[in-house]
Design an enzyme around this catalytic site. Structure first.
Site, PDB file in Angstrom:
ATOM      1  N   PHE A 120      22.975  44.617  47.475  1.00 54.60           N
ATOM      2  CA  PHE A 120      24.158  44.872  48.308  1.00 54.60           C
ATOM      3  C   PHE A 120      24.440  46.358  48.485  1.00 54.60           C
ATOM      4  O   PHE A 120      25.236  46.744  49.328  1.00 54.60           O
ATOM      5  CB  PHE A 120      25.391  44.093  47.807  1.00 54.60           C
ATOM      6  CG  PHE A 120      26.199  44.738  46.709  1.00 54.60           C
ATOM      7  CD1 PHE A 120      27.128  45.725  47.001  1.00 54.60           C
ATOM      8  CD2 PHE A 120      26.058  44.326  45.400  1.00 54.60           C
ATOM      9  CE1 PHE A 120      27.891  46.303  45.996  1.00 54.60           C
ATOM     10  CE2 PHE A 120      26.812  44.894  44.389  1.00 54.60           C
ATOM     11  CZ  PHE A 120      27.727  45.890  44.688  1.00 54.60           C
ATOM     12  N   CYS A 171      33.525  43.086  45.476  1.00 54.23           N
ATOM     13  CA  CYS A 171      34.845  43.738  45.510  1.00 54.23           C
ATOM     14  C   CYS A 171      35.278  44.052  46.940  1.00 54.23           C
ATOM     15  O   CYS A 171      36.222  43.470  47.452  1.00 54.23           O
ATOM     16  CB  CYS A 171      34.821  45.019  44.683  1.00 54.23           C
ATOM     17  SG  CYS A 171      34.659  44.715  42.928  1.00 54.23           S
ATOM     18  N   ARG A 210      38.303  68.452  58.592  1.00 50.20           N
ATOM     19  CA  ARG A 210      39.172  67.366  58.108  1.00 50.20           C
ATOM     20  C   ARG A 210      38.633  65.978  58.476  1.00 50.20           C
ATOM     21  O   ARG A 210      39.353  64.987  58.459  1.00 50.20           O
ATOM     22  CB  ARG A 210      40.600  67.546  58.669  1.00 50.20           C
ATOM     23  CG  ARG A 210      41.355  68.668  57.948  1.00 50.20           C
ATOM     24  CD  ARG A 210      42.615  69.080  58.646  1.00 50.20           C
ATOM     25  NE  ARG A 210      42.384  69.674  59.948  1.00 50.20           N
ATOM     26  CZ  ARG A 210      41.938  70.924  60.145  1.00 50.20           C
ATOM     27  NH1 ARG A 210      41.692  71.709  59.112  1.00 50.20           N
ATOM     28  NH2 ARG A 210      41.720  71.391  61.356  1.00 50.20           N
ATOM     29  N   THR A 249      50.114  38.498  38.453  1.00 47.59           N
ATOM     30  CA  THR A 249      50.496  38.767  37.051  1.00 47.59           C
ATOM     31  C   THR A 249      51.758  37.967  36.707  1.00 47.59           C
ATOM     32  O   THR A 249      51.852  37.374  35.613  1.00 47.59           O
ATOM     33  CB  THR A 249      50.737  40.273  36.851  1.00 47.59           C
ATOM     34  OG1 THR A 249      49.607  40.969  37.368  1.00 47.59           O
ATOM     35  CG2 THR A 249      50.926  40.619  35.383  1.00 47.59           C
ATOM     36  N   LYS A 259      44.863  48.454  43.506  1.00 46.82           N
ATOM     37  CA  LYS A 259      43.429  48.117  43.473  1.00 46.82           C
ATOM     38  C   LYS A 259      42.975  47.542  44.827  1.00 46.82           C
ATOM     39  O   LYS A 259      41.924  47.906  45.359  1.00 46.82           O
ATOM     40  CB  LYS A 259      43.178  47.104  42.344  1.00 46.82           C
ATOM     41  CG  LYS A 259      41.811  46.478  42.328  1.00 46.82           C
ATOM     42  CD  LYS A 259      40.742  47.426  41.873  1.00 46.82           C
ATOM     43  CE  LYS A 259      39.368  46.819  42.091  1.00 46.82           C
ATOM     44  NZ  LYS A 259      38.287  47.714  41.718  1.00 46.82           N
TER      45      LYS A 259
HETATM   46  N1  LIG Z   1      32.023  44.140  38.483  1.00 41.54           N
HETATM   47  C1  LIG Z   1      32.716  45.142  38.991  1.00 41.54           C
HETATM   48  O1  LIG Z   1      32.154  46.156  39.398  1.00 41.54           O
HETATM   49  C2  LIG Z   1      34.224  45.084  39.063  1.00 41.54           C
HETATM   50  C3  LIG Z   1      34.914  46.271  39.278  1.00 41.54           C
HETATM   51  C4  LIG Z   1      36.297  46.241  39.296  1.00 41.54           C
HETATM   52  C5  LIG Z   1      36.957  45.018  39.142  1.00 41.54           C
HETATM   53  N2  LIG Z   1      36.262  43.871  38.962  1.00 41.54           N
HETATM   54  C6  LIG Z   1      37.017  42.637  38.788  1.00 41.54           C
HETATM   55  O2  LIG Z   1      36.954  42.250  37.410  1.00 41.54           O
HETATM   56  C7  LIG Z   1      36.981  40.826  37.307  1.00 41.54           C
HETATM   57  C8  LIG Z   1      35.759  40.360  36.543  1.00 41.54           C
HETATM   58  O3  LIG Z   1      34.615  40.732  37.292  1.00 41.54           O
HETATM   59  P1  LIG Z   1      33.157  40.751  36.648  1.00 41.54           P
HETATM   60  O4  LIG Z   1      32.300  41.469  37.608  1.00 41.54           O
HETATM   61  O5  LIG Z   1      33.215  41.211  35.217  1.00 41.54           O
HETATM   62  O6  LIG Z   1      32.819  39.196  36.685  1.00 41.54           O
HETATM   63  P2  LIG Z   1      31.603  38.469  35.946  1.00 41.54           P
HETATM   64  O7  LIG Z   1      31.333  37.257  36.732  1.00 41.54           O
HETATM   65  O8  LIG Z   1      30.506  39.432  35.644  1.00 41.54           O
HETATM   66  O9  LIG Z   1      32.234  38.053  34.522  1.00 41.54           O
HETATM   67  C9  LIG Z   1      33.276  37.135  34.376  1.00 41.54           C
HETATM   68  C10 LIG Z   1      33.039  36.352  33.103  1.00 41.54           C
HETATM   69  O10 LIG Z   1      34.178  35.494  32.892  1.00 41.54           O
HETATM   70  C11 LIG Z   1      33.704  34.278  32.323  1.00 41.54           C
HETATM   71  N3  LIG Z   1      34.757  33.260  32.487  1.00 41.54           N
HETATM   72  C12 LIG Z   1      35.083  32.557  33.599  1.00 41.54           C
HETATM   73  N4  LIG Z   1      36.144  31.760  33.323  1.00 41.54           N
HETATM   74  C13 LIG Z   1      36.483  31.972  32.040  1.00 41.54           C
HETATM   75  C14 LIG Z   1      37.494  31.461  31.179  1.00 41.54           C
HETATM   76  N5  LIG Z   1      38.387  30.573  31.606  1.00 41.54           N
HETATM   77  N6  LIG Z   1      37.532  31.884  29.895  1.00 41.54           N
HETATM   78  C15 LIG Z   1      36.637  32.793  29.441  1.00 41.54           C
HETATM   79  N7  LIG Z   1      35.646  33.332  30.216  1.00 41.54           N
HETATM   80  C16 LIG Z   1      35.595  32.925  31.485  1.00 41.54           C
HETATM   81  C17 LIG Z   1      32.416  34.017  33.056  1.00 41.54           C
HETATM   82  O11 LIG Z   1      31.597  33.121  32.344  1.00 41.54           O
HETATM   83  C18 LIG Z   1      31.827  35.430  33.150  1.00 41.54           C
HETATM   84  O12 LIG Z   1      30.984  35.727  32.040  1.00 41.54           O
HETATM   85  C19 LIG Z   1      37.059  40.298  38.740  1.00 41.54           C
HETATM   86  O13 LIG Z   1      38.395  40.105  39.087  1.00 41.54           O
HETATM   87  C20 LIG Z   1      36.477  41.441  39.553  1.00 41.54           C
HETATM   88  O14 LIG Z   1      36.943  41.432  40.883  1.00 41.54           O
HETATM   89  C21 LIG Z   1      34.907  43.880  38.903  1.00 41.54           C
END
Ligand SMILES: NC(=O)c1ccc[n+]([C@@H]2O[C@H](COP(=O)([O-])OP(=O)(O)OC[C@H]3O[C@@H](n4cnc5c(N)ncnc54)[C@H](O)[C@@H]3O)[C@@H](O)[C@H]2O)c1
Length: 433
Positions: free
Chosen positions: A338, A273, A259, A133, A219
């Site tokens: 998965f 993840c 436990r 961040t 996280k």
């Molecule tokens: N899917 C889950 O269950 C889950 C749960 C918790 C956290 N996360 C985290 O959330 C984040 C996103 O995961 P997700 O599963 O939604 O991924 P995803 O691949 O489904 O979606 C990501 C999207 O971002 C777009 N993208 C990539 N680069 C970009 C840019 N520069 N500008 C605009 N769009 C862009 C891609 O085209 C894609 O549509 C990751 O860090 C993941 O680890 C995911």
């Protein structure tokens, strides 16, 4: 501080439901994605991902004019970044530890920097290594030296920045986005206050305030904790196999202790993840993260162990059937997702096992996966997608990989235990010894 226009960058499994949630609360939402197909699909009021109830919410939000998608960022009052954070594919350094790939966050930050204005809030939602961040805030500052940011030690910076990780469970995202407690990691207290105000648009769970680094680590800790617990179960399964003990019975007995709560073993650990996030801790602190690193190695080694069990079952089969050669032996694999009851094959250990099996087995492979209708291209060479019934009747060796609900029904006690590899313990125990 008011957030009338919200922009979500990255419209995938996390970003699209989040965008839809703000839009359903009558915020003007600008969804941004580099994928033109995703943008076009959303602008038709449709969705490009599988998530229950989401299609109805997105359709309503688009037709009522609260949600639109675009490939280029536009001005907004708050920006939420939900782009991928994988590890670098060929990044194994000399320690064999994969490094996180922050290039998607960098690209998203640089893209929104062009439209940032005084009073805006930027939230990083992507799962991120500690310090990401702060790094993102630096990229924003580099692009916009005319604005002040939290790292400038300004009590009232022009732009607030926070990390608010997402913890929803695929398949339950619409409910969990609203009900889950939310970790709010502002770079300053004021940043956290702004982020809470934004999330309270739809979040009914508690908004727990901390700093950005702790939010990032929270996280990663949650997913590493699961990984370590699954590694314990996977290691137990290998120990028990060597000692001729039924691991499923053992775990159910041990779990009667008030436990103790041991998880169930399986073919490995998959998904985008749990199999990825622990590396973000290990790569930052390789000397200290010893248990977390070992757990990753234990879980990553499990598919290879399963593959060896299949080879052993095949050898046993050929010993018992001298009239047959390996190329005539049909091996059936049950499940390639998965985890149970989903269609997601990303980072799936079951899929890896099937791919490797395809390389070493000269005969046909039957794949049973009730949640998909076509096989991925890399499986089409030798494998055939068949029904559970067809596989049970015609295959010679049976490999239970994922405990989908469909596999728990019916009688499989007619299978020969010598030719069965059951990674989930749902069929092994249908036999009377
Ligand atoms: N899917 C889950 O269950 C889950 C749960 C918790 C956290 N996360 C985290 O959330 C984040 C996103 O995961 P997700 O599963 O939604 O991924 P995803 O691949 O489904 O979606 C990501 C999207 O971002 C777009 N993208 C990539 N680069 C970009 C840019 N520069 N500008 C605009 N769009 C862009 C891609 O085209 C894609 O549509 C990751 O860090 C993941 O680890 C995911």
């Amino acid at each position: 501080m008011s957030f009338e226009t919200v922009s979500v960058i990255g419209l995938g499994y996390i970003g699209l439901p989040t965008a839809a949630m703000f839009a359903s609360r009558k915020k003007k939402v600008i969804g941004v994605d580099v994928n033109q197909h995703a943008v076009d699909t959303i602008n038709r009021g449709e969705i490009h991902i599988v998530e229950p109830e989401l299609d109805i919410i997105v359709h309503a939000a688009v037709t009522e004019g609260y949600l639109k998608a675009t490939t280029k960022p536009e001005p907004a009052d708050a920006f939420l970044i939900a782009v991928p954070t994988p590890f670098k594919s060929n990044s194994d350094n000399e320690n064999g530890i994969p490094e996180p790939d922050l290039t998607y966050i960098e690209a998203a930050a640089k893209a929104i920097a062009t439209v940032l204005k005084k009073g805006d809030l930027v939230i990083l939602e992507s799962t991120s290594p500690v310090g990401a961040t702060e790094q993102m805030a630096e990229w924003l500052k580099e692009a916009r030296s005319d604005l002040s940011f939290p790292q400038d030690n300004n009590i009232e910076p022009d732009v607030n920045v926070a990390h608010c990780p997402e913890r929803v469970l695929p398949g339950h995202v619409v409910r969990e986005l609203v009900e889950n407690d939310r970790v709010i990691g502002g770079m300053t207290l004021k940043c956290s206050e702004a982020a809470i105000k934004l999330y309270k648009t739809f979040v009914k769970g508690d908004c727990v305030t901390t700093n950005a680094r702790t939010a990032e680590m929270a996280k990663l800790t949650e997913n590493s904790c699961r990984d370590v617990q699954i590694a314990f179960a996977n290691e137990l399964s290998i120990i028990c196999d060597k000692l001729d003990i039924d691991v499923w019975e053992l775990i159910s007995i041990a779990n009667r202790h008030p436990r103790i709560n041991i998880l169930q073993p399986g073919p490995g650990v998959g998904g985008h993840c749990i199999a990825v996030d622990p590396w973000f801790i290990v790569s930052k602190t390789p000397s200290e993260a010893r248990i977390i690193h070992t757990a990753r190695k234990v879980n990553d080694a499990k598919p290879g162990w399963v593959l060896n069990k299949v080879k052993l079952a095949l050898a046993n089969y050929l010993l018992d059937h001298k009239d047959k050669v390996a190329s005539e032996v049909i091996i059936a694999c049950y499940g390639v997702a998965f985890k149970p009851d989903i269609d997601d094959l990303r980072e799936s250990p079951a899929l890896n096992i099937v791919v490797e099996l395809q390389k070493v087995h000269s005969g046909p492979l039957f794949i049973v996966e009730p949640n998909i209708t076509t096989l991925p291209e890399n499986l089409e060479i030798k494998s055939k997608l068949v029904s559970t019934k067809e596989a049970l009747i015609h295959a010679d060796i049976h490999v239970m990989l994922v405990d989908h609900k469909e596999f728990k029904k019916g009688d499989v006690s007619f299978l020969n235990k010598k030719y069965l590899v059951d990674c989930k313990g749902i069929w092994e125990n249908s036999f009377v010894d």
